[in-house]
Scaffold this motif. Sequence first.
Motif, PDB file in Angstrom:
ATOM      1  N   ASP A 155      -2.418   2.583  -1.865  1.00  0.00           N
ATOM      2  CA  ASP A 155      -3.120   3.693  -2.135  1.00  0.00           C
ATOM      3  C   ASP A 155      -4.545   3.403  -1.306  1.00  0.00           C
ATOM      4  O   ASP A 155      -4.784   2.324  -1.221  1.00  0.00           O
ATOM      5  CB  ASP A 155      -3.772   3.437  -3.762  1.00  0.00           C
ATOM      6  N   ASN A 156      -5.100   4.624  -1.059  1.00  0.00           N
ATOM      7  CA  ASN A 156      -6.283   4.339   0.106  1.00  0.00           C
ATOM      8  C   ASN A 156      -7.652   4.266  -0.601  1.00  0.00           C
ATOM      9  O   ASN A 156      -8.526   3.763  -0.039  1.00  0.00           O
ATOM     10  CB  ASN A 156      -6.577   5.748   0.867  1.00  0.00           C
ATOM     11  N   VAL A 157      -7.667   4.242  -1.912  1.00  0.00           N
ATOM     12  CA  VAL A 157      -8.783   3.228  -2.724  1.00  0.00           C
ATOM     13  C   VAL A 157      -8.471   2.293  -3.437  1.00  0.00           C
ATOM     14  O   VAL A 157      -9.232   1.147  -2.970  1.00  0.00           O
ATOM     15  CB  VAL A 157      -9.045   4.295  -3.840  1.00  0.00           C
ATOM     16  N   PHE A 158      -7.483   1.732  -3.957  1.00  0.00           N
ATOM     17  CA  PHE A 158      -7.053   0.626  -4.569  1.00  0.00           C
ATOM     18  C   PHE A 158      -6.509  -0.211  -3.646  1.00  0.00           C
ATOM     19  O   PHE A 158      -6.561  -1.544  -3.899  1.00  0.00           O
ATOM     20  CB  PHE A 158      -6.176   0.939  -5.783  1.00  0.00           C
ATOM     21  N   GLY A 159      -5.981   0.165  -2.384  1.00  0.00           N
ATOM     22  CA  GLY A 159      -5.423  -0.715  -1.555  1.00  0.00           C
ATOM     23  C   GLY A 159      -5.932  -1.878  -1.106  1.00  0.00           C
ATOM     24  O   GLY A 159      -5.539  -3.120  -0.769  1.00  0.00           O
ATOM     25  N   ASP A 160      -7.401  -1.913  -1.220  1.00  0.00           N
ATOM     26  CA  ASP A 160      -8.097  -3.140  -0.561  1.00  0.00           C
ATOM     27  C   ASP A 160      -8.640  -3.671  -1.586  1.00  0.00           C
ATOM     28  O   ASP A 160      -9.442  -4.915  -1.481  1.00  0.00           O
ATOM     29  CB  ASP A 160      -9.230  -2.702   0.421  1.00  0.00           C
TER      30      ASP A 160
END
Length: 191
Positions: A155-160
Amino acid sequence: MLTSTGVVRSDIRASFLGSTTVAGGVRVTLTLTVVNVNASCAPLSGYAVYLWHCDRNGQYSLYDLPAESYLRGVQVTDANGQVTFTTIFPGCYSGRYPHIHFEVFSSLSNATGGRFARLVSQLAMPSAACTSVYADTATYPNSASRFASTTTANDNVFGDNTSAQITAMTPTFNGTPSAGYTMAATIGIAI
């Protein structure tokens, strides 16, 4: 949206600007507890929480559906730092893990003025609940297939986020799709 009359409400399933359409889907009662992490997690009363998310089809009122204003609302925390919203389980749309957005403001006047948010973040929906809810493809069309290809890691928000951060951002939950869910999360603010 935040400056609109009617945005302060606990049940956010119905539109309140023009339309009175009620968003369909699995009922969720979500309680958020706002605490001060710099004061032994003391509850923060009088804070305002703006909550919003997509509908069962993965569409947002006011954006994808400009004639609708459902699944959006503001509440003020009580003496225990809590607000409780009645809503639906959000659908899954392409490229994003299922989530609910929120903003925390230090007062209702700041929230309804749309200024000075103390925190802007998201809650990740519990994976087991997603699997159960999205099995009903008549109510949640396309969510099961979209969810199958989406994880918090890609996911581009949760991914990091670390796994501990994802755990902290995932509400605890109880219930079933037929009976509905109760969910709860604690939101820490550094004051």
